[in-house]
Design a protein around this motif. Structure first.
Motif, PDB file in Angstrom:
ATOM      1  N   TYR A   1      -3.988   0.473  -2.463  1.00  0.00           N
ATOM      2  CA  TYR A   1      -3.518  -0.885  -2.226  1.00  0.00           C
ATOM      3  C   TYR A   1      -3.207  -1.566  -3.549  1.00  0.00           C
TER       4      TYR A   1
ATOM      5  N   ARG B   1       0.840  -1.193   0.000  1.00  0.00           N
ATOM      6  CA  ARG B   1       0.000   0.000   0.000  1.00  0.00           C
ATOM      7  C   ARG B   1       0.873   1.240   0.000  1.00  0.00           C
TER       8      ARG B   1
ATOM      9  N   TYR C   1       2.699 -10.890   7.601  1.00  0.00           N
ATOM     10  CA  TYR C   1       2.030  -9.600   7.736  1.00  0.00           C
ATOM     11  C   TYR C   1       2.980  -8.542   8.274  1.00  0.00           C
TER      12      TYR C   1
ATOM     13  N   VAL D   1       2.370  -4.996   3.059  1.00  0.00           N
ATOM     14  CA  VAL D   1       1.215  -5.224   3.917  1.00  0.00           C
ATOM     15  C   VAL D   1       1.122  -6.694   4.316  1.00  0.00           C
TER      16      VAL D   1
ATOM     17  N   VAL E   1      -0.559  -4.331  10.567  1.00  0.00           N
ATOM     18  CA  VAL E   1      -1.847  -4.921  10.198  1.00  0.00           C
ATOM     19  C   VAL E   1      -2.069  -6.290  10.822  1.00  0.00           C
TER      20      VAL E   1
ATOM     21  N   ASP F   1      -4.928   3.387   7.768  1.00  0.00           N
ATOM     22  CA  ASP F   1      -4.943   2.380   6.700  1.00  0.00           C
ATOM     23  C   ASP F   1      -5.305   2.996   5.347  1.00  0.00           C
TER      24      ASP F   1
END
Length: 126
Positions: free
Chosen positions: A93, A37, A59, A47, A63, A89
């Motif tokens: 993406y 992202r 991850y 991400v 997140v 956030d």
């Protein structure tokens, strides 16, 4: 391999979204894959990543526990379930796939990615 991300949109803080990445080409199911992202004014960041079989996932700390990456190789599609979204956030993406390899190591850096899809905008309002 061509990748197309979709599913972005505007959501309130605390809400959820599910992104999809549709892939064309015969080799996607044999490639590891990842989501990145990029927020305005910031570098594109990792991400989540998933192995070619879907058996291993990774991850970013930011997140972990909120996002879930998965894939359906029969449908040539990868997903990113995003829960408990916060304004931090908010970003475009992108889905990506690295070079075809027999390595079990799942790449998580931008430089390892060979294919990129066009991004999908996710905006989280406070």
């Amino acid at each position: 391999v061509q990748l197309q991300a979709s599913g972005g949109g505007l959501v309130q803080a605390g809400g959820s979204l599910r992104l999809s990445c549709a892939a064309s080409g015969r080799t996607f199911s044999r490639r590891h894959a990842a989501w990145f992202r990029q927020a305005p004014g910031k570098e594109r960041e990792f991400v989540a990543a998933i192995s070619s079989t879907g058996g291993r996932t990774y991850y970013a700390d930011s997140v972990k526990g909120r996002f879930i990456i998965s894939r359906d190789n029969a449908e040539n599609t990868m997903y990113l379930q995003m829960n408990s979204l916060t304004p931090e956030d908010t970003a475009v993406y992108y889905c990506a796939a690295p070079r075809l390899t027999q390595s079990l190591i799942v790449p998580t850096t931008r430089s390892d990615m060979e294919y990129w899809g066009k991004g999908t905008q996710v905006t989280v309002s406070s």
